[in-house]
Structures are given as C-alpha cells and as structure tokens.
Write a protein that holds these residues in place. Structure first.
Motif, PDB file in Angstrom:
ATOM      1  N   GLY A   1     -19.624  18.245 -48.084  1.00 10.93           N
ATOM      2  CA  GLY A   1     -19.291  18.170 -46.667  1.00 10.93           C
ATOM      3  C   GLY A   1     -20.301  18.807 -45.734  1.00 10.93           C
ATOM      4  O   GLY A   1     -20.181  18.667 -44.506  1.00 10.93           O
TER       5      GLY A   1
ATOM      6  N   TRP B   1     -18.820  11.898 -44.224  1.00 16.54           N
ATOM      7  CA  TRP B   1     -19.958  12.654 -44.745  1.00 16.54           C
ATOM      8  C   TRP B   1     -20.655  11.873 -45.835  1.00 16.54           C
ATOM      9  O   TRP B   1     -20.013  11.335 -46.743  1.00 16.54           O
TER      10      TRP B   1
ATOM     11  N   PRO C   1     -23.354  18.963 -43.524  1.00 18.79           N
ATOM     12  CA  PRO C   1     -24.222  17.934 -42.942  1.00 18.79           C
ATOM     13  C   PRO C   1     -25.690  18.230 -43.194  1.00 18.79           C
ATOM     14  O   PRO C   1     -26.099  19.384 -43.304  1.00 18.79           O
TER      15      PRO C   1
END
Length: 446
Positions: free
Chosen positions: A300, A246, A302
């Motif tokens: 984390g 990530w 996206p």
C-alpha cells in the motif's frame, strides 16, 4: 512432490483489482527493514563454494536449491541448485560440488543463452521403464522447462538431462523474438497429483503476474516433454481500505512478479510469493481463486519510478501492510512434521528486505508463529550467515550422519567476506548455506 485432493475455502477472486480488508498497523512497527533484533539466530553448518557472476566465474549466480534424499543411502543425498547462466550445481552434504551442468546455448545467433532460475523435484516420475526421480528447472533465458533424471549410482554424473527438445515448447512467449524480452519462465514448483498419478510443474512469468500449469510427459525413449494445461494471473493492482487503488511501484511496463513458490504435498495448495505484495494461496492446478494470506510491510505504500536513479521514490506509509515480511518475499518451502506429516508443519518464507525468515503454522490457518535469522558461526572459518536470500528448501527427513534431524538449505545473496577481481572491483559472490534442522528447531522452539 505429491498431492492434489480438494476442498476450497472462501477466497479473494483473481482479478485486475482486488478489494482487501486489512487492519492498519502503525508504521513504526513495520519499518522496511524493521524486523525485531531479538529474533532467534541460527548458524549455518556448511557453505558451498562461492559462485561469481562475472565472465571469469562463468556468470554463475546462486539462486534456488532443492534437496534430494537418497532413500537407500541418506548420507549420499544431494543438494541440487540453480546458478542462472552457470546452469545447475550439484553438492554433497558436506557442501562439495560433485557435478556442474551447463545451461543450454542460444538456439539462434543473437538469442539468449539458457539461464536457470528455479528448481524443484518430482519423486517417482512414471517412465515406461519404471519410476525415476527428476529435477525440473525453469529456464528463464529460453522460456522453457528442462528435466534432469537423478541417479546417484552413476559415477561423476548424478544428473542426466532428459529434456525432450521436440516437446519442450515456449512456456509464455509467442515466439523466439518475444523470448528476447525475457518475460519468461521464472519461479517454479512441481508436484504429482495423488489421484491421477500425473506430474506437473507450475511456473511464474518474469515481470508479470501470470502462472502456468504444465504437465510433464515422459516418452518411450526415456525423455520428458511437457504441455501447458492452463494459465491464470494474480492481481497487479489492489483496492485499499481508504478507497484508493494501489499498484506496487516498478519500472514502467513491469508488473509485480512471482518467484518463490512451493506446493503443500498434503493439501495440494500452491503458495506463491508475489515479491512486492505478499504470499498467495490457491490450488496447485490453478482452478481456484487465490487468497492473499500474508502481506509485505510495504503493501500500500505509494511510489513513483525515478528514471534518473532507476529506483522508486516512495511516499508516506498508510499503514495497510503486514507485520512479518519485508519485500521482497522470496524463497518458500514446506517444513513437514515427521511425526504428523499430514496434520502439522510449517511454511517458511524468506523476508529478503531484512535478511530474516518467517515461520507460518499450516495447521493453524497459516498463522505467523516466529521468525529467525541465519547468522555466522563463532568458530574460526565458520560459514557466514544468509543475506538477501532468494531461495530455500527444507526436509525433516534424516540425512544420514551429517544431518540426522533434517536440513534447511538457503541461498546467500551476499556471501562474505567478499572477493575482488584483478581490477579491484568487488565480485558478486553468492553461495548456499546448509542449516542443521535440529539446531534450528531448538533455537526457534517449534
């Protein structure tokens, strides 16, 4: 500040990609602006005059404060604060502006002017004629540090610029053309090493993960230059528990930057707030690996940069984030216990995304203990609260009659009720709020 003596604990290595073991937290418990509404609310006692980020206002924009205690006369203590292109502002404890210092002009035609981002203090910097307190400032516009000697006895000019222009090199840029890209000195924290007595400033780089350590060098002429001692970088990408990598979403070419920083004067630890990631802890001399001690809620998640909206289009939250900070994590400051300054006290962090502040217990491994909000007072004409806070500073030392229990100063990024210009457009209105530390301590029950 002071400090540096050491031991080191197990740490996550600073590398391009870091593996992090985290406990999944349900998304509903961590909504991006989902801080509990029941947090203690503390009103501000004082607010400074509005700063306006437009031509009429001198492009002044409140950013980061520092508190200077006048040991001889605490009632005459000062709050020193950055105003970006507006330079430095100096306030008394009633919030009145007592001095304004301009940012330096462009060194060449077409270059950027000075733009003061963050400020911190050194107590007793060793000059040839004896110790003097100084304010150290990161000049984002020119990629330099500037140093101001503090002398409360001077009439009308408490701060004097003592920067040695001949020994003030660019902090990160290779040359003036690179400065124009403004990947320049950004966040800042300063300290004095207890063992050597030498003083330093740690700066971060805008739109990058780099940190630089600079030693401050007073001269026989009463000026101060500096030299870079070492640099390091925090991670820009992270290995998640599901095996994916990530990278926080941002404009192409920009890495997740650090701005808010503070150095623990008792341990010599640097706390660095990587805005879209969380809070890191490492040695202030930048020799140790770094540990990510607290993550933002959106860690984390996206995202993809959308050039049409100039924002990130985000996906589903996988549940790997923290529970107490909503990005951006911004102003960090150390609240020391006046009765036990070497064993106890707290780290305060601005959770900019939900307009709250988080409190972490230094004595208990930086464990989260409570949050709070700074809100408007109820009496007519009382200051409003603090929203979108960029910077903060706290002292538990008594500051005379006005703040006998200490003081917390925070930036307010959306001062209300707001102001419009002659064309009817809303003006960017920012200022600083002063919070009585005794009132805060009672409300937060620490």
């Amino acid at each position: 500040m002071s400090a540096i003596s050491r031991r080191r604990t197990t740490a996550v290595g600073v590398a391009a990609v870091v593996a992090l073991g985290v406990i999944a937290v349900p998304a509903h418990a961590r909504g991006d602006r989902g801080a509990p509404p029941s947090l203690p609310q503390v009103p501000a006692s004082v607010e400074t005059p509005s700063l306006f980020d437009d031509e009429a206002g001198g492009n002044a924009n409140a950013d980061d404060p520092a508190i200077w205690r006048n040991a001889k006369d605490p009632d005459r203590s000062l709050v020193i604060a950055t105003a970006k292109e507006g330079g430095l502002r100096v306030y008394d404890l009633d919030g009145r502006q007592v001095q304004s210092l301009p940012a330096p002009p462009p060194p060449r035609e077409g270059d950027a002017a000075g733009r003061f981002n963050n400020v911190d203090l050194i107590s007793g910097l060793r000059f040839p004629d004896g110790p003097h307190d100084v304010a150290v400032v990161s000049d984002r516009g020119r990629d330099q540090l500037r140093v101001y000697r503090i002398d409360a006895g001077r009439t009308g000019a408490r701060l004097v610029d003592v920067t040695d222009e001949s020994a003030a090199p660019l902090v990160f840029s290779a040359g003036p053309d690179e400065v124009a890209d403004q990947r320049t000195a950004y966040g800042l924290a300063a300290y004095t090493d207890r063992r050597s007595g030498r003083s330093f400033a740690v700066t971060s780089r805008r739109h990058a993960t780099a940190l630089a350590l600079a030693e401050l060098l007073p001269t026989a002429q009463g000026k101060v230059g500096y030299r870079t001692v070492r640099t390091t970088s925090l991670p820009a990408s992270f290995r998640l528990p599901d095996g994916k990598t990530w990278t926080p979403c941002g404009e192409p070419g920009e890495e997740p930057q650090v701005e808010g920083m503070v150095i623990d004067p008792d341990s010599g630890d640097l706390y660095a707030g990587q805005e879209d990631v969380g809070i890191w802890k490492l040695d202030a001399d930048l020799r140790s690996p770094a540990r990510l001690i607290e993550k933002v809620r959106s860690f984390g998640v996206p995202g993809t940069w959308n050039p049409q909206t100039e924002e990130c289009d985000t996906g589903a939250d996988p549940g790997f984030g923290g529970r107490h900070l909503s990005a951006d994590v911004e102003g960090l400051t150390i609240w020391r216990d006046p009765e036990h300054p070497r064993r106890a006290g707290y780290l305060l962090a601005s959770s900019q995304g939900d307009d709250t502040f988080a409190v972490f217990d230094r004595e208990r491994g930086d464990r989260y203990v409570r949050g709070f909000r700074i809100t408007a007072g109820i009496r007519p004409g009382a200051p409003d609260g603090s929203q979108e806070c960029d910077g903060a500073a706290v002292t538990s030392a008594p500051l005379g009659r006005r703040f006998p229990n200490g003081l917390l100063v925070v930036q307010d990024g959306a001062n209300t009720p707001g102001t419009t210009g002659p064309d009817g457009e809303a003006r960017t209105d920012t200022d600083f709020k002063f919070v009585d530390l005794g009132r805060l301590q009672r409300a937060v029950r620490l």
